[in-house]
Design an enzyme around this catalytic site. Sequence first.
Site, PDB file in Angstrom:
ATOM      1  CD  GLU A 267      49.817  29.026  38.344  1.00 44.35           C
ATOM      2  OE1 GLU A 267      48.730  29.427  37.899  1.00 44.35           O
ATOM      3  OE2 GLU A 267      49.995  28.716  39.525  1.00 44.35           O
ATOM      4  CE  LYS A 269      46.947  37.947  32.561  1.00 42.83           C
ATOM      5  NZ  LYS A 269      45.610  37.811  32.057  1.00 42.83           N
ATOM      6  NE  ARG A 274      40.710  34.667  39.401  1.00 37.44           N
ATOM      7  CZ  ARG A 274      41.526  35.540  39.993  1.00 37.44           C
ATOM      8  NH1 ARG A 274      41.830  36.665  39.393  1.00 37.44           N
ATOM      9  NH2 ARG A 274      42.044  35.272  41.163  1.00 37.44           N
ATOM     10  NE  ARG A 289      37.941  41.174  37.352  1.00 37.26           N
ATOM     11  CZ  ARG A 289      39.220  41.514  37.291  1.00 37.26           C
ATOM     12  NH1 ARG A 289      40.083  40.729  36.717  1.00 37.26           N
ATOM     13  NH2 ARG A 289      39.611  42.651  37.769  1.00 37.26           N
ATOM     14  CD  GLU A 319      41.287  33.321  32.885  1.00 37.54           C
ATOM     15  OE1 GLU A 319      40.989  33.654  34.045  1.00 37.54           O
ATOM     16  OE2 GLU A 319      41.350  34.131  31.951  1.00 37.54           O
ATOM     17  CG  PHE A 360      44.671  29.916  38.780  1.00 36.46           C
ATOM     18  CD1 PHE A 360      44.588  30.798  39.844  1.00 36.46           C
ATOM     19  CD2 PHE A 360      43.902  30.150  37.652  1.00 36.46           C
ATOM     20  CE1 PHE A 360      43.744  31.891  39.777  1.00 36.46           C
ATOM     21  CE2 PHE A 360      43.067  31.245  37.582  1.00 36.46           C
ATOM     22  CZ  PHE A 360      42.984  32.124  38.650  1.00 36.46           C
ATOM     23  NE  ARG A 436      44.347  45.622  39.983  1.00 38.77           N
ATOM     24  CZ  ARG A 436      44.046  44.820  38.955  1.00 38.77           C
ATOM     25  NH1 ARG A 436      44.925  43.964  38.495  1.00 38.77           N
ATOM     26  NH2 ARG A 436      42.881  44.895  38.380  1.00 38.77           N
ATOM     27  CE  LYS A 442      47.583  42.659  34.700  1.00 39.55           C
ATOM     28  NZ  LYS A 442      46.224  43.000  34.389  1.00 39.55           N
TER      29      LYS A 442
HETATM   30  P1  ATP Z   1      43.827  41.077  32.202  1.00 44.23           P
HETATM   31  O1  ATP Z   1      42.960  42.177  31.681  1.00 44.23           O
HETATM   32  O2  ATP Z   1      45.270  41.296  32.013  1.00 44.23           O
HETATM   33  O3  ATP Z   1      43.326  39.706  31.951  1.00 44.23           O
HETATM   34  P2  ATP Z   1      42.620  41.598  34.576  1.00 44.23           P
HETATM   35  O4  ATP Z   1      42.816  43.016  34.900  1.00 44.23           O
HETATM   36  O5  ATP Z   1      41.328  41.121  34.076  1.00 44.23           O
HETATM   37  O6  ATP Z   1      43.791  41.171  33.701  1.00 44.23           O
HETATM   38  P3  ATP Z   1      44.289  40.648  36.536  1.00 44.23           P
HETATM   39  O7  ATP Z   1      44.008  40.137  37.876  1.00 44.23           O
HETATM   40  O8  ATP Z   1      45.001  41.930  36.459  1.00 44.23           O
HETATM   41  O9  ATP Z   1      42.913  40.733  35.833  1.00 44.23           O
HETATM   42  O10 ATP Z   1      45.086  39.554  35.680  1.00 44.23           O
HETATM   43  C1  ATP Z   1      44.960  38.287  36.061  1.00 44.23           C
HETATM   44  C2  ATP Z   1      43.840  37.574  35.356  1.00 44.23           C
HETATM   45  O11 ATP Z   1      44.398  36.612  34.477  1.00 44.23           O
HETATM   46  C3  ATP Z   1      43.039  36.791  36.329  1.00 44.23           C
HETATM   47  O12 ATP Z   1      41.950  37.552  36.780  1.00 44.23           O
HETATM   48  C4  ATP Z   1      42.598  35.575  35.565  1.00 44.23           C
HETATM   49  O13 ATP Z   1      41.317  35.804  35.032  1.00 44.23           O
HETATM   50  C5  ATP Z   1      43.579  35.453  34.434  1.00 44.23           C
HETATM   51  N1  ATP Z   1      44.457  34.266  34.517  1.00 44.23           N
HETATM   52  C6  ATP Z   1      44.786  33.475  33.479  1.00 44.23           C
HETATM   53  N2  ATP Z   1      45.609  32.488  33.834  1.00 44.23           N
HETATM   54  C7  ATP Z   1      45.840  32.618  35.150  1.00 44.23           C
HETATM   55  C8  ATP Z   1      46.639  31.891  36.097  1.00 44.23           C
HETATM   56  N3  ATP Z   1      47.354  30.834  35.759  1.00 44.23           N
HETATM   57  N4  ATP Z   1      46.644  32.352  37.372  1.00 44.23           N
HETATM   58  C9  ATP Z   1      45.940  33.430  37.734  1.00 44.23           C
HETATM   59  N5  ATP Z   1      45.164  34.144  36.888  1.00 44.23           N
HETATM   60  C10 ATP Z   1      45.113  33.758  35.595  1.00 44.23           C
END
Ligand code: ATP
Length: 581
Positions: A267, A269, A274, A289, A319, A360, A436, A442
């Site tokens: 998907e 990103k 969140r 989040r 998101e 999502f 996690r 990602k």
């Molecule tokens: P980052 O700082 O890289 O955004 P993070 O540490 O805040 O990541 P992670 O869970 O590591 O959070 O990375 C996933 C985040 O990406 C999710 O928390 C969400 O907010 C965002 N996101 C964007 N698009 C999507 C998607 N299609 N599916 C899931 N998460 C997504």
Amino acid sequence: MKYSDLVDVYEKIESTSKRLEKTHYISELLKKTSAEDIPTITLLIRGRLFPDWDKRKIGVASKLVLKAINTASGAGIPAIENMWKEIGDLGLVAEKVIDNKSQSTLFSFSLKVAKVFSNLRKLTKIEGIGSVDRKTQLIAELLSSAKPKEAKYIVRTVLEDLRVGIGDGTMRDSIVWAYMSVRVGYDAEAISIDVDREEYNKVVEIVQSAYDKSNDFSAVALAAKKGVAELEKISLIPGNPIKVMLAQKVTSMEEGFEKVGSPAVIEYKYDGFRMQIHKFKNQIKVLTRRLEDVTKQFPEVVDYVKERVEGKSFIIDCEAVGFDPKTDKYLVFQHISQRIRRKYNIEELAKKLPIELNVFDVLFYNGENLLNKPLKERRELLEKIIKEEKFKIIVSKKLVTSNKAEATKFYEESVKKGNEGVMLKSIDSPYKPGSRVGFMVKLKSEMDTLDLVIVGAEWGEGKRSGWLTSFTLACIDDDGNYLEMGKVGTGVKEKPEEGLSFGELTEMLKPHIKQEKGREVIIKPEIVLEIKFEEIQASPTYSSGYALRFPRVVQAREDRRPDECSTLDMVKEEFEKQKKK
Ligand code: ATP
């Protein structure tokens, strides 16, 4: 239960950094806790008054606690203040002051846990005129009947700064040891356990899964005491926030496929923040989040969900992405972050900085818990229940493929559209709240950053006087301890129109100031910053053992809880990776 029983355990836990030893002490305490006291003990042992999903805070300032110590002891404000300056921890100050007083007093009765809990809970409800006096009275009442050590922990609990470091994992294991029918051969001498790993892990998983769904150790402990059947009855409840599933990081498409398997769901990103959205009893709740309720701040989201998502009750994972209403161009997260904390002119800001909801996942639907359903089915359901409209609500763009070239093309298309990269997800995976686990990973186009918590700062001088500057940053370890990894000032602006400014950051930090010594300020871990850096270095100077070379602030991560900042393990992993390069 007597409060002193709990205090004995706090003392033991504070004196060790060994997780197994902590687990042993907590589990022994739980074993002798009556069902009636379980909810209170499971909260107070971690210095909390509410379950994890409930974001209410005690929010009492140090100055008020100081007054309460004075009311209870008669030691005099200046004397107490001096001691505080010297010792640095108001809990220890309270212990000392009450100890001095108690030389002349005989304790006639013991303070009960229930009484402490009840007074602390009352603190969270008092508002309006006279509230300072009433709060002072409630704390002073407890301190007046407290023994010195009890006073120490009452004060630390009130200040939401217990300093005993009990992580979620330790709490979960304590429940397993206390209540589950699995043999745990704890050897106090060697601080080790002798268990049948397979059986033990199975039981741990049952307790973890109940916690994932309820976000509430009190409910889990109560159920565990009754048995596995009761634990398995714990389910999601729309309206009660649940921790979101997190992603691991990969650095290539190949590694991505390796982690999640083929075919994978890939998907876009999106670069937003969140949102977990609940519908229950005709009501919509929007959470960040960090599981903060931001329903009021996002009236348009409530409308989209009401009008465009079919179903009586559900929990969806999304998101939220900002866009410019004039150009229809998507905006990076920084632009819309102000919407999260805005308390006034909400409608106006919603028009100026509208968001599009990219959904999502779906975790619960019309009475059914979907966490254990495979992603493929959850996605199919999503596609059925959402009436998409661009710039309002859409289902995240996806591709299901085993083909690396196709996946890479999709990634390039995503980045070209201004997204951060792609997410790769296991097609058959369940949804694991709060973990996690690697069911989703990602793959980003940009260099990675760390999300670190501010634990200290310095008051600026000259042109910067009145502002906090030079922010001390920390990551977190498994036990919830914040470990320092250096200071940062670069990247924060003097003029607010240029980005996150010293003025803004100072206002955000002021309510969390714990103590000041000259220009140095100690700050309660609350505010998370995203930090870019050149390199991670080993450093004996800082408690984490690491420091950053050329750190620079990218932005404030207001969607992040402090305990969701980068972990020590992540820092280590990043450091090791760097070494290899
Ligand atoms: P980052 O700082 O890289 O955004 P993070 O540490 O805040 O990541 P992670 O869970 O590591 O959070 O990375 C996933 C985040 O990406 C999710 O928390 C969400 O907010 C965002 N996101 C964007 N698009 C999507 C998607 N299609 N599916 C899931 N998460 C997504």
